[in-house]
Design a protein around this motif. Sequence first.
Motif, PDB file in Angstrom:
ATOM      1  N   MET A 129       0.842  -1.182   0.000  1.00  0.00           N
ATOM      2  CA  MET A 129       0.000   0.000   0.000  1.00  0.00           C
ATOM      3  C   MET A 129       0.885   1.241   0.000  1.00  0.00           C
ATOM      4  O   MET A 129       1.969   1.234   0.566  1.00  0.00           O
ATOM      5  N   ILE A 130       0.386   2.296  -0.605  1.00  0.00           N
ATOM      6  CA  ILE A 130       1.021   3.612  -0.597  1.00  0.00           C
ATOM      7  C   ILE A 130       0.027   4.585   0.028  1.00  0.00           C
ATOM      8  O   ILE A 130      -1.133   4.633  -0.386  1.00  0.00           O
ATOM      9  N   ILE A 131       0.477   5.335   1.036  1.00  0.00           N
ATOM     10  CA  ILE A 131      -0.373   6.383   1.608  1.00  0.00           C
ATOM     11  C   ILE A 131      -0.218   7.633   0.754  1.00  0.00           C
ATOM     12  O   ILE A 131       0.900   8.075   0.485  1.00  0.00           O
ATOM     13  N   LEU A 132      -1.342   8.194   0.342  1.00  0.00           N
ATOM     14  CA  LEU A 132      -1.330   9.416  -0.457  1.00  0.00           C
ATOM     15  C   LEU A 132      -1.481  10.622   0.453  1.00  0.00           C
ATOM     16  O   LEU A 132      -2.409  10.693   1.267  1.00  0.00           O
ATOM     17  N   ASP A 133      -0.584  11.577   0.306  1.00  0.00           N
ATOM     18  CA  ASP A 133      -0.683  12.845   1.013  1.00  0.00           C
ATOM     19  C   ASP A 133      -1.905  13.598   0.481  1.00  0.00           C
ATOM     20  O   ASP A 133      -2.355  13.366  -0.651  1.00  0.00           O
ATOM     21  N   THR A 134      -2.413  14.513   1.246  1.00  0.00           N
ATOM     22  CA  THR A 134      -3.600  15.274   0.857  1.00  0.00           C
ATOM     23  C   THR A 134      -3.423  15.957  -0.486  1.00  0.00           C
ATOM     24  O   THR A 134      -4.328  15.972  -1.322  1.00  0.00           O
ATOM     25  N   ASN A 135      -2.234  16.500  -0.736  1.00  0.00           N
ATOM     26  CA  ASN A 135      -2.017  17.219  -1.998  1.00  0.00           C
ATOM     27  C   ASN A 135      -2.083  16.301  -3.211  1.00  0.00           C
ATOM     28  O   ASN A 135      -2.386  16.752  -4.310  1.00  0.00           O
ATOM     29  N   VAL A 136      -1.840  15.010  -3.037  1.00  0.00           N
ATOM     30  CA  VAL A 136      -1.971  14.057  -4.136  1.00  0.00           C
ATOM     31  C   VAL A 136      -3.450  13.754  -4.388  1.00  0.00           C
ATOM     32  O   VAL A 136      -3.866  13.563  -5.528  1.00  0.00           O
ATOM     33  N   LEU A 137      -4.243  13.755  -3.340  1.00  0.00           N
ATOM     34  CA  LEU A 137      -5.684  13.576  -3.504  1.00  0.00           C
ATOM     35  C   LEU A 137      -6.296  14.767  -4.236  1.00  0.00           C
ATOM     36  O   LEU A 137      -7.244  14.610  -5.011  1.00  0.00           O
ATOM     37  N   ILE A 138      -5.751  15.944  -4.005  1.00  0.00           N
ATOM     38  CA  ILE A 138      -6.256  17.159  -4.649  1.00  0.00           C
ATOM     39  C   ILE A 138      -5.837  17.201  -6.113  1.00  0.00           C
ATOM     40  O   ILE A 138      -6.618  17.602  -6.981  1.00  0.00           O
ATOM     41  N   ALA A 139      -4.618  16.770  -6.410  1.00  0.00           N
ATOM     42  CA  ALA A 139      -4.098  16.797  -7.786  1.00  0.00           C
ATOM     43  C   ALA A 139      -3.386  15.476  -8.067  1.00  0.00           C
ATOM     44  O   ALA A 139      -2.165  15.383  -7.948  1.00  0.00           O
ATOM     45  N   PRO A 140      -4.138  14.445  -8.427  1.00  0.00           N
ATOM     46  CA  PRO A 140      -3.537  13.132  -8.663  1.00  0.00           C
ATOM     47  C   PRO A 140      -2.584  13.136  -9.850  1.00  0.00           C
ATOM     48  O   PRO A 140      -2.744  13.934 -10.783  1.00  0.00           O
ATOM     49  N   PRO A 141      -1.607  12.233  -9.831  1.00  0.00           N
ATOM     50  CA  PRO A 141      -0.689  12.119 -10.974  1.00  0.00           C
ATOM     51  C   PRO A 141      -1.424  11.504 -12.174  1.00  0.00           C
ATOM     52  O   PRO A 141      -2.475  10.869 -11.995  1.00  0.00           O
ATOM     53  N   PRO A 142      -0.867  11.653 -13.364  1.00  0.00           N
ATOM     54  CA  PRO A 142      -1.518  11.081 -14.542  1.00  0.00           C
ATOM     55  C   PRO A 142      -1.525   9.548 -14.532  1.00  0.00           C
ATOM     56  O   PRO A 142      -2.377   8.930 -15.154  1.00  0.00           O
ATOM     57  N   ALA A 143      -0.580   8.936 -13.811  1.00  0.00           N
ATOM     58  CA  ALA A 143      -0.514   7.475 -13.719  1.00  0.00           C
ATOM     59  C   ALA A 143      -0.014   7.088 -12.334  1.00  0.00           C
ATOM     60  O   ALA A 143       0.740   7.824 -11.707  1.00  0.00           O
ATOM     61  N   TRP A 144      -0.454   5.918 -11.881  1.00  0.00           N
ATOM     62  CA  TRP A 144      -0.031   5.392 -10.585  1.00  0.00           C
ATOM     63  C   TRP A 144       1.030   4.323 -10.809  1.00  0.00           C
ATOM     64  O   TRP A 144       1.075   3.717 -11.880  1.00  0.00           O
TER      65      TRP A 144
END
Length: 127
Positions: free
Chosen positions: A1-16
């Motif tokens: 699992m990877i924990i996503l910081d709040t800023n990643v939830l706001i602006a997700p990357p184009p690919a995981w």
Amino acid sequence: MIILDTNVLIAPPPAWPAGAVLGSSIISLAELQFGIRSSATEEIRRNRVHRLAVWRELMDWILFDEHAAESYGELAARVKRLRPQHARSKDIMIAAQAHSLGIPLMTRNPKDFELIQDVVEILSVAG
């Protein structure tokens, strides 16, 4: 699992990362709720509500438990030596959850975690 910081939830990357299982801190959920309630306009609020609804369907929200509290004490004490004002931040609490679980944290602001990157794996999202 990877924990996503709040800023990643706001602006997700184009690919995981391939095969990644994603989760986020209940603290990030609180930050997103604050963002909704402090929106400058109704349109921004609607967009934030929609984004959160999508994440709520997809996300495993990781609770802040006793193990995370122990990790927080360790990490905050390390950070306090060089950046005292940051030691009590939500960022360090989120990192403590990753630390207690032995999993990486993905963020758009790796500088927020530079003082603990030797004990918490930080995955940086460009942009």
